[in-house]
Scaffold this active site. Structure first.
Site, PDB file in Angstrom:
ATOM      1  N   LYS A  81      46.967  36.707  50.984  1.00  3.37           N
ATOM      2  CA  LYS A  81      46.103  37.872  50.837  1.00  3.37           C
ATOM      3  C   LYS A  81      45.947  38.176  49.349  1.00  3.37           C
ATOM      4  O   LYS A  81      46.948  38.334  48.635  1.00  3.37           O
ATOM      5  CB  LYS A  81      46.725  39.096  51.530  1.00  3.37           C
ATOM      6  CG  LYS A  81      45.716  40.164  51.895  1.00  3.37           C
ATOM      7  CD  LYS A  81      44.785  39.693  53.010  1.00  3.37           C
ATOM      8  CE  LYS A  81      44.078  40.833  53.699  1.00  3.37           C
ATOM      9  NZ  LYS A  81      43.233  40.351  54.812  1.00  3.37           N
ATOM     10  N   THR A 140      47.344  36.912  57.116  1.00  2.00           N
ATOM     11  CA  THR A 140      47.153  37.547  55.818  1.00  2.00           C
ATOM     12  C   THR A 140      47.137  39.064  55.962  1.00  2.00           C
ATOM     13  O   THR A 140      47.535  39.785  55.045  1.00  2.00           O
ATOM     14  CB  THR A 140      45.860  37.062  55.142  1.00  2.00           C
ATOM     15  OG1 THR A 140      44.717  37.487  55.893  1.00  2.00           O
ATOM     16  CG2 THR A 140      45.854  35.552  55.014  1.00  2.00           C
ATOM     17  N   HIS A 177      35.534  37.105  17.069  1.00  2.00           N
ATOM     18  CA  HIS A 177      35.001  36.907  15.724  1.00  2.00           C
ATOM     19  C   HIS A 177      34.359  38.173  15.176  1.00  2.00           C
ATOM     20  O   HIS A 177      33.597  38.859  15.864  1.00  2.00           O
ATOM     21  CB  HIS A 177      33.968  35.783  15.733  1.00  2.00           C
ATOM     22  CG  HIS A 177      34.526  34.452  16.120  1.00  2.00           C
ATOM     23  ND1 HIS A 177      35.471  33.800  15.355  1.00  2.00           N
ATOM     24  CD2 HIS A 177      34.284  33.645  17.187  1.00  2.00           C
ATOM     25  CE1 HIS A 177      35.775  32.649  15.940  1.00  2.00           C
ATOM     26  NE2 HIS A 177      35.077  32.538  17.053  1.00  2.00           N
TER      27      HIS A 177
END
Length: 281
Positions: free
Chosen positions: A12, A57, A246
């Protein structure tokens, strides 16, 4: 023609559970995102649709909530260990339980102890694999930890060829969003002071980033990883992923203005991605 099922895992994903402890005058909030998985002898479910060996699950999700109620939610590493053991006990055909716990930190507002704000951008993570009858393989860490320094960073002396256009610099902004995982040494996960390990590792990461003069983000990665291992003897390895956020010096000459390392523009992509693992000998 015949085939073999050579690997399987099911579970799950991303169970959101918020636990509130109101036992004291200052309330405590633990905000978790939990993913569970089981590996083992579940072949019949895949090949024949035979679910007799399957811990659903949905049951795994309910175990997360039930364990949070029965035991409370301490450090992510401790919750992951307890949850993995509970899942293995409930699923006799599982060989390995895997648990990933993400914790979103909150801090209290004011003196009342019942109002909170999200504590920074980062997420605390614990990743665990527990083999039945074996030692837990546990990693802690952080995601989305944004850091920036305005000096003590340079970049020069790199390889040049016909597609190299980057100018060398002896002063630049260095910024990154840290993903870090520190792996516990074998046998060190059980009984460790996980809060102290986490606090010490995080402090070492930040102090190393801030405290050394960087000649490259690769060098900074190495300094951060070794600092964590120096600070915490319970840890065997540190894995770091550092995207280079950057910041380029903006050309203001067309406006008749100089720009002595004061005004930059930030580019979100493309970006350099520096990754590495530092392992204790």
């Amino acid at each position: 023609m015949s085939y073999d099922l050579t690997w399987n895992q099911y579970g799950k994903a991303e169970v959101r559970v918020v636990h509130v402890d109101r036992s004291g005058p200052l309330h405590a909030v633990r905000d978790l995102n939990v993913t569970t998985a089981l590996r083992g002898d579940f072949g019949p479910a895949y090949t024949d649709g035979d679910n007799a060996r399957v811990l659903t699950t949905d049951a795994q999700k309910n175990t997360v909530f039930g364990l949070a109620r029965e035991t409370g939610v301490g450090e992510p590493e401790e919750f992951a260990l307890a949850l993995a053991r509970q899942l293995l006990a409930a699923s006799p055909h599982a060989d390995v339980a895997r648990v990933v716990v993400e914790q979103f930190p909150w801090t209290a507002l004011g003196g009342g102890g019942h109002a909170f704000s999200r504590a920074g951008s980062h997420v605390v993570v614990a990743e665990l694999e527990l083999p039945r009858g074996g030692q837990p393989q546990l990693s802690g860490g952080v995601d989305e930890l944004v850091v920036l320094k305005t000096t003590d960073s340079e970049y020069h002396g790199f390889l040049r060829e016909r597609f190299t256009t980057l100018a060398e610099t002896h002063e630049r902004i260095l910024a990154t969003q840290v993903t870090a995982r520190w792996r516990y040494a074998e046998g060190a996960a059980d009984g460790a002071d996980h809060a102290a390990v986490k606090a010490g590792a995080l402090a070492a990461l930040l102090e190393a980033f801030a405290g050394h003069r960087s000649l490259a983000l690769q060098q900074t990665l190495h300094a951060m990883g070794t600092a964590v291992l120096d600070a915490r003897p319970e840890l065997a390895e540190v894995r770091l992923s550092l995207p280079n956020k950057h910041h380029f010096l903006q050309d203001l000459s067309r406006f008749g203005l100089d720009n002595p390392d004061a005004v930059y523009h930030a580019d979100d992509r493309p970006y350099g991605l520096i990754e590495g693992t530092i392992t204790r000998r």
